[in-house]
Design a protein around this motif. Structure first.
Motif, PDB file in Angstrom:
ATOM      1  N   LEU A   9      27.966   4.809 -14.887  1.00 17.40           N
ATOM      2  CA  LEU A   9      26.724   4.091 -14.592  1.00 17.40           C
ATOM      3  C   LEU A   9      26.634   4.042 -13.070  1.00 17.40           C
ATOM      4  CD1 LEU A   9      25.712   0.613 -16.136  1.00 17.40           C
ATOM      5  CD2 LEU A   9      24.699   1.658 -14.126  1.00 17.40           C
ATOM      6  N   LEU A  10      25.728   4.846 -12.513  1.00 16.34           N
ATOM      7  CA  LEU A  10      25.627   4.985 -11.061  1.00 16.34           C
ATOM      8  C   LEU A  10      24.458   4.169 -10.520  1.00 16.34           C
ATOM      9  CD1 LEU A  10      26.217   8.832 -10.900  1.00 16.34           C
ATOM     10  CD2 LEU A  10      27.899   7.018 -10.555  1.00 16.34           C
ATOM     11  N   GLN A  11      24.680   3.552  -9.370  1.00 24.50           N
ATOM     12  CA  GLN A  11      23.648   2.694  -8.803  1.00 24.50           C
ATOM     13  C   GLN A  11      22.721   3.450  -7.853  1.00 24.50           C
ATOM     14  OE1 GLN A  11      24.369  -1.661  -8.000  1.00 24.50           O
ATOM     15  NE2 GLN A  11      26.376  -0.872  -7.450  1.00 24.50           N
ATOM     16  N   ALA A  12      21.463   2.998  -7.864  1.00 23.69           N
ATOM     17  CA  ALA A  12      20.487   3.387  -6.852  1.00 23.69           C
ATOM     18  C   ALA A  12      19.917   2.093  -6.283  1.00 23.69           C
ATOM     19  CB  ALA A  12      19.384   4.243  -7.460  1.00 23.69           C
ATOM     20  N   TYR A  13      19.226   2.195  -5.168  1.00 25.46           N
ATOM     21  CA  TYR A  13      18.689   0.992  -4.533  1.00 25.46           C
ATOM     22  C   TYR A  13      17.343   1.299  -3.890  1.00 25.46           C
ATOM     23  CZ  TYR A  13      17.998  -2.444  -0.786  1.00 25.46           C
ATOM     24  OH  TYR A  13      17.453  -3.379   0.065  1.00 25.46           O
ATOM     25  N   GLY A  14      16.472   0.333  -3.963  1.00 19.18           N
ATOM     26  CA  GLY A  14      15.189   0.469  -3.288  1.00 19.18           C
ATOM     27  C   GLY A  14      14.359  -0.784  -3.474  1.00 19.18           C
ATOM     28  N   MET A  53       0.851  -1.188   0.000  1.00 23.94           N
ATOM     29  CA  MET A  53       0.000   0.000   0.000  1.00 23.94           C
ATOM     30  C   MET A  53       0.887   1.239   0.000  1.00 23.94           C
ATOM     31  SD  MET A  53      -3.073  -1.023   2.669  1.00 23.94           S
ATOM     32  CE  MET A  53      -1.996  -1.557   4.008  1.00 23.94           C
ATOM     33  N   LEU A  54       0.953   1.893  -1.148  1.00 27.94           N
ATOM     34  CA  LEU A  54       1.762   3.105  -1.289  1.00 27.94           C
ATOM     35  C   LEU A  54       0.824   4.303  -1.329  1.00 27.94           C
ATOM     36  CD1 LEU A  54       4.365   1.835  -3.918  1.00 27.94           C
ATOM     37  CD2 LEU A  54       4.556   1.847  -1.417  1.00 27.94           C
ATOM     38  N   THR A  55       0.933   5.152  -0.337  1.00 31.66           N
ATOM     39  CA  THR A  55       0.040   6.301  -0.236  1.00 31.66           C
ATOM     40  C   THR A  55       0.519   7.463  -1.104  1.00 31.66           C
ATOM     41  OG1 THR A  55       1.274   7.257   1.607  1.00 31.66           O
ATOM     42  CG2 THR A  55      -0.460   5.653   2.157  1.00 31.66           C
ATOM     43  N   HIS A  56      -0.332   8.457  -1.233  1.00 35.41           N
ATOM     44  CA  HIS A  56       0.078   9.677  -1.940  1.00 35.41           C
ATOM     45  C   HIS A  56       1.291  10.294  -1.241  1.00 35.41           C
ATOM     46  CE1 HIS A  56      -3.215  10.393  -4.917  1.00 35.41           C
ATOM     47  NE2 HIS A  56      -3.829   9.518  -4.139  1.00 35.41           N
ATOM     48  N   ALA A  57       1.339  10.193   0.095  1.00 31.81           N
ATOM     49  CA  ALA A  57       2.483  10.738   0.832  1.00 31.81           C
ATOM     50  C   ALA A  57       3.751   9.938   0.563  1.00 31.81           C
ATOM     51  CB  ALA A  57       2.182  10.736   2.333  1.00 31.81           C
ATOM     52  N   ASN A  58       3.642   8.602   0.513  1.00 33.12           N
ATOM     53  CA  ASN A  58       4.806   7.767   0.218  1.00 33.12           C
ATOM     54  C   ASN A  58       5.431   8.155  -1.111  1.00 33.12           C
ATOM     55  OD1 ASN A  58       3.212   4.770   1.544  1.00 33.12           O
ATOM     56  ND2 ASN A  58       4.625   6.157   2.562  1.00 33.12           N
ATOM     57  N   ILE A  59       4.610   8.185  -2.154  1.00 32.98           N
ATOM     58  CA  ILE A  59       5.129   8.446  -3.503  1.00 32.98           C
ATOM     59  C   ILE A  59       5.560   9.906  -3.645  1.00 32.98           C
ATOM     60  CG2 ILE A  59       4.623   8.382  -5.968  1.00 32.98           C
ATOM     61  CD1 ILE A  59       4.782   5.638  -4.870  1.00 32.98           C
ATOM     62  N   ALA A  60       4.759  10.834  -3.100  1.00 28.89           N
ATOM     63  CA  ALA A  60       5.136  12.254  -3.175  1.00 28.89           C
ATOM     64  C   ALA A  60       6.459  12.489  -2.448  1.00 28.89           C
ATOM     65  CB  ALA A  60       4.039  13.129  -2.578  1.00 28.89           C
ATOM     66  N   SER A  61       6.670  11.780  -1.331  1.00 28.06           N
ATOM     67  CA  SER A  61       7.937  11.900  -0.607  1.00 28.06           C
ATOM     68  C   SER A  61       9.090  11.411  -1.465  1.00 28.06           C
ATOM     69  CB  SER A  61       7.890  11.095   0.699  1.00 28.06           C
ATOM     70  OG  SER A  61       6.961  11.629   1.599  1.00 28.06           O
ATOM     71  N   SER A  63       8.919   2.643  -2.299  1.00 26.15           N
ATOM     72  CA  SER A  63       8.358   3.585  -3.308  1.00 26.15           C
ATOM     73  C   SER A  63       9.167   4.018  -4.523  1.00 26.15           C
ATOM     74  CB  SER A  63       7.880   4.866  -2.595  1.00 26.15           C
ATOM     75  OG  SER A  63       6.928   4.559  -1.615  1.00 26.15           O
ATOM     76  N   PRO A  64      10.340   3.613  -4.914  1.00 26.54           N
ATOM     77  CA  PRO A  64      11.201   2.592  -4.350  1.00 26.54           C
ATOM     78  C   PRO A  64      12.518   3.126  -3.759  1.00 26.54           C
ATOM     79  CG  PRO A  64      11.694   2.754  -6.656  1.00 26.54           C
ATOM     80  CD  PRO A  64      10.717   3.862  -6.332  1.00 26.54           C
ATOM     81  N   ALA A  65      12.929   4.361  -4.079  1.00 27.11           N
ATOM     82  CA  ALA A  65      14.314   4.768  -3.800  1.00 27.11           C
ATOM     83  C   ALA A  65      14.590   4.922  -2.308  1.00 27.11           C
ATOM     84  CB  ALA A  65      14.639   6.067  -4.516  1.00 27.11           C
ATOM     85  N   ALA A  66      15.689   4.310  -1.867  1.00 28.60           N
ATOM     86  CA  ALA A  66      16.156   4.454  -0.490  1.00 28.60           C
ATOM     87  C   ALA A  66      17.571   5.019  -0.462  1.00 28.60           C
ATOM     88  CB  ALA A  66      16.110   3.112   0.235  1.00 28.60           C
ATOM     89  N   THR A  67      18.400   4.567  -1.401  1.00 26.76           N
ATOM     90  CA  THR A  67      19.763   5.088  -1.513  1.00 26.76           C
ATOM     91  C   THR A  67      20.067   5.385  -2.976  1.00 26.76           C
ATOM     92  OG1 THR A  67      20.807   2.910  -1.815  1.00 26.76           O
ATOM     93  CG2 THR A  67      20.508   3.671   0.452  1.00 26.76           C
ATOM     94  N   ILE A  68      20.829   6.447  -3.218  1.00 35.28           N
ATOM     95  CA  ILE A  68      21.261   6.811  -4.569  1.00 35.28           C
ATOM     96  C   ILE A  68      22.689   7.340  -4.471  1.00 35.28           C
ATOM     97  CG2 ILE A  68      20.757   8.123  -6.674  1.00 35.28           C
ATOM     98  CD1 ILE A  68      17.945   8.626  -5.656  1.00 35.28           C
ATOM     99  N   ASN A  69      23.506   6.998  -5.434  1.00 40.08           N
ATOM    100  CA  ASN A  69      24.859   7.548  -5.473  1.00 40.08           C
ATOM    101  C   ASN A  69      24.818   9.014  -5.902  1.00 40.08           C
ATOM    102  OD1 ASN A  69      27.302   5.828  -4.907  1.00 40.08           O
ATOM    103  ND2 ASN A  69      26.110   4.383  -6.117  1.00 40.08           N
ATOM    104  N   PRO A  70      25.737   9.832  -5.405  1.00 36.25           N
ATOM    105  CA  PRO A  70      25.820  11.224  -5.857  1.00 36.25           C
ATOM    106  C   PRO A  70      25.969  11.274  -7.375  1.00 36.25           C
ATOM    107  CG  PRO A  70      27.211  10.878  -3.938  1.00 36.25           C
ATOM    108  CD  PRO A  70      26.741   9.521  -4.361  1.00 36.25           C
TER     109      PRO A  70
END
Length: 552
Positions: free
Chosen positions: A351-356, A223-231, A361-368
């Protein structure tokens, strides 16, 4: 854990975000359409749709949903590849106050039936290529309204040719019968006639029931809320803002928009900056993908390791003009260093990695995004996000020590739909989400992914992580793809087995094992090698180790 990663933040990226000024995702959409009205929003098979046109068509689709009595909170299933119909239906559904249930077009009848019944979806928009799948299960679902859309329905006159090729030449539309179904244009006409009334939405209202891949059991709806995705959109927007240019970016979308990565990153975040978005309906057709790329000044591309690898192995890809390229972001699975190195050589940008996860929602970590080289990390925890690495008892482990990656932040889901027990199991008492991924944080706050907890191989009591074995094998120049799993072994409990797709058919089992001896410790070296023409994959191209394990 102390937020040590903040010291490594790029200039201009805030430590925390505030979404109090964003009442819902619809507000973000409305603002973007007003601000960039006359700019191109989407391109599909040569057909352009401006932000103004997207706004009008989404308003019409919302009007149709209201005309058939769909109420706030009711679920609408979308089952399409990357076509213009998708963003229209997506934003129209959200505008009507309904919940989007994304469905993978490649679902089997059993998988589709489960998702429709579990979500309680009462309406669906489905591309005609897969209508025969729905036909087999619709009687067992709560569906009351069915929209069947041909691939080319919103492409104007060109759509007639596209539909002819899809139906008659390529024969990609099996016969189907769904009495009472209508096409997409009929919904838009009905919606315009009926009109649309804005629906009051709160940030805690559910926007998406986003189902997990189901690769580890029964698929569950996050359950992904409008707040989850907007965040998450706000977090991602603040992360990319220092390196992108509003109204000037051109992103290519090969990952399906029904997948959470492309949904939040490509569809929503780049909408906020007025980007042009080139939709690729079939990313598995690499030659056509490369051909489409060559027509436009692409500045941003997102993808998974297997997609980047496939592009690099296409002889025409290196001939493209990459002078406009600015950002390449990889996620969904671990990016292998050999692939990242080749990408940097060919394309000229790292090629930079992101993770989620779906659940974040899904992003939790992203490389600079100002980094110049691949660093092997999955990034820094993004604004307002905490990462805690914990042992099996739930205690936090020190820096550089391996444990389960746990995440807390405003983008973390509300829970699983109708599964309070599963929801309770996935959260620690302090609100941190258990990811099931194994990794560590270094002294600068960068997070490193080691592997999936459930995929770990135990050889004579030693932990072997498939990602490490796969990366070692991928270093061999004669290999295209590889997957590693554990198989029973009477002496060591488990042994490493690799499944390999060769670029050079002369590569032998012995040669690969000898190659691994040069880069891996003894117990990590594959004991079994099986050559395949292809490997089983998810809808976004991630290799399904579970399927290999079941057949091993």
């Amino acid at each position: 854990m102390e937020r040590i990663w903040l010291n490594s933040y790029p200039a201009g990226v805030p430590h925390d975000i505030d979404i109090e000024h964003i009442p819902s995702l619809v507000a973000l959409f409305d603002d973007a359409c007003a601000k960039f009205a006359d700019q191109v929003a989407y391109i599909s098979m040569g057909k352009e749709m401006t932000y103004r046109e997207l706004d009008e068509e989404a308003r019409a689709f919302a009007g149709w949903l209201q005309s058939i009595g769909m109420q706030k909170g009711e679920r609408v299933a979308l089952m399409m590849p990357n076509l213009l119909q998708y963003p229209v239906a997506l934003f129209g559904t959200l505008r009507a106050g309904c919940v989007v249930v994304n469905c993978n077009p490649l679902y089997t009848p059993r998988e589709l039936e489960h998702q429709l019944k579990d979500s309680g979806a009462t309406a669906i928009v489905i591309v005609e290529n897969f209508a025969h799948t729905l036909e087999q299960v619709i009687a067992h679902t709560p569906l009351r309204h069915v929209v069947v859309t041909p691939m080319g329905e919103l492409l104007g006159l060109k759509g007639l040719l596209v539909n002819f090729v899809v139906r008659r030449v390529k024969k990609l539309v099996p016969a189907w019968q769904l009495p009472g179904s209508i096409n997409f244009k009929t919904t838009l006409a009905a919606g315009r006639s009926h009109g649309y009334q804005p629906v009051p939405l709160a940030r805690e209202d559910i926007a998406f029931l986003q189902y997990t891949g189901g690769t580890t059991g029964v698929s569950k709806g996050a359950m992904l809320t409008h707040a989850n995705i907007a965040s998450n959109v706000t977090q991602a927007y603040n992360w990319i803002r220092p390196v992108v240019h509003e109204g000037q970016e051109f992103i290519i979308t090969a990952l399906p928009l029904y997948h959470i990565f492309a949904l939040t990153a490509n569809c929503l975040t780049f909408l906020m900056i007025g980007a042009r978005n080139l939709l690729i309906a079939n990313p598995r057709d690499i030659p056509n993908f490369v051909k489409e790329w060559g027509k436009y000044p692409v500045t941003v591309v997102t993808g998974v390791n297997t997609l980047f690898n496939a592009l690099l192995n296409n002889p025409d890809f290196a001939k493209l003009d990459f002078s406009t390229m600015n950002v390449t972001l990889g996620g969904g699975m671990a990016v292998q260093a050999p692939v990242a190195d080749r990408w940097r050589q060919v394309v000229g940008v790292p090629l930079l990695q992101a993770y989620g996860l779906t659940e974040t929602s899904p992003a939790a970590t992203i490389n600079p995004l100002d980094m110049h080289e691949f660093n092997g990390a999955i990034g820094l925890p993004i604004s307002s996000t905490e990462v805690s690495v914990r042992d099996d008892s739930g205690c936090e482990v020190p820096v550089n020590q391996v444990g389960e990656i746990c995440i807390r932040g405003p983008q973390v889901m509300k829970g699983y739909w109708n599964r309070p027990d599963e929801t309770a199991n996935v959260f620690h008492a302090d609100g941190f989400l258990r990811t099931g991924d194994i990794g560590y944080i270094d002294q600068k706050g960068f997070v490193f992914l080691v592997d999936r907890k459930k995929d770990m191989i135990l050889v004579s009591g030693f932990n072997v992580y498939p990602n490490e074995v796969e990366e070692a094998v991928a270093m061999h120049p004669g290999i295209v793809d590889v997957a590693a799993i554990g198989v029973p072994d009477e002496h060591s409990g488990e042994a490493v087995k690799i499944f390999v797709v060769r670029k050079d058919p002369r590569v032998t089992e012995r040669e690969l094992i000898e190659h691994c001896r040069t880069v891996l410790t003894g117990y990590k070296i594959p004991k079994h090698v099986e050559f395949r023409d292809d490997l089983p994959r998810t809808n976004v191209g991630k290799i399904l180790r579970r399927a290999l394990k079941e057949g091993a």
